[in-house]
Design a protein around this motif. Structure first.
Motif, short mmCIF file in Angstrom:
data_model
loop_
_atom_site.label_atom_id
_atom_site.label_comp_id
_atom_site.label_asym_id
_atom_site.label_seq_id
_atom_site.Cartn_x
_atom_site.Cartn_y
_atom_site.Cartn_z
N TRP A 39 0.85 -1.18 0.00
CA TRP A 39 0.00 0.00 0.00
C TRP A 39 0.89 1.24 0.00
O TRP A 39 1.85 1.33 0.78
N ARG A 41 0.58 5.73 -0.41
CA ARG A 41 -0.37 6.83 -0.32
C ARG A 41 0.28 8.09 -0.85
O ARG A 41 1.51 8.23 -0.86
N ARG A 48 4.55 10.24 -3.55
CA ARG A 48 3.94 8.98 -3.12
C ARG A 48 4.89 8.28 -2.16
O ARG A 48 6.10 8.21 -2.40
N ASP A 92 -2.69 11.25 7.84
CA ASP A 92 -2.89 10.02 7.07
C ASP A 92 -3.76 10.27 5.84
O ASP A 92 -3.95 9.37 5.01
N THR A 95 -4.63 9.76 -1.08
CA THR A 95 -5.11 8.69 -1.94
C THR A 95 -4.25 7.47 -1.69
O THR A 95 -3.02 7.57 -1.77
N TYR A 96 -4.89 6.36 -1.40
CA TYR A 96 -4.18 5.13 -1.09
C TYR A 96 -4.23 4.20 -2.30
O TYR A 96 -5.31 3.97 -2.87
N GLY A 121 -6.58 3.71 -6.94
CA GLY A 121 -6.55 4.44 -5.69
C GLY A 121 -7.90 4.63 -5.05
O GLY A 121 -8.95 4.57 -5.72
N GLN A 123 -9.69 7.19 -1.85
CA GLN A 123 -9.42 8.37 -1.04
C GLN A 123 -9.71 8.11 0.43
O GLN A 123 -10.75 7.55 0.79
#
Length: 128
Positions: A39, A41, A48, A92, A95-96, A121, A123
């Protein structure tokens, strides 16, 4: 061709929890290759960054910023990668992305430049 589809993002207040899922398909496993799923983000205006990764068969690594709060896991039977996020903080937010790579040897598991397949991704927004 590997396909990755993320789900589970949303908005939550600080201190809350979310669970992200990534449905994976198209893997062609070989005993001569290593596989990583991870993962990442990305917040607006920032690069990123890696959050957590899992090497297949199984070892995990977490970024220092999420240790003790986030847990990465993989469901082999369902070909799903998950990220349980607890004690969320406003930082935190982002966009993951779910990502994967098949390699001949080990790679830095949180280096986004090493990953070749990416989802679109989901959000995550954490409000204070």
């Amino acid at each position: 061709q590997v396909q990755l589809v993320e789900s589970g993002g949303g908005s939550v207040q600080a201190g809350g929890s979310l669970k992200l899922s990534c449905a994976a398909s198209g893997f062609l496993f070989s005993p001569y290759r290593m596989y990583y799923m991870a993962w990442f983000r990305q917040a607006p205006g920032k690069e990123r960054e890696g959050v957590a990764a899992i090497a297949i068969p199984s070892s995990t690594v977490d970024a220092d910023s999420v240790k003790g709060r986030f847990t990465i896991s993989r469901d082999n039977a369902r070909n799903t990668l998950s990220l349980q996020m607890n004690s969320l903080k406003p930082e935190d937010t982002g966009t993951y992305y779910c990502a994967s790579v098949r390699t001949r040897g080990s790679v830095p598991p949180l280096d986004p430049t090493r990953f070749t397949s990416w989802g679109r991704g989901t959000q995550v927004t954490v409000s204070s």
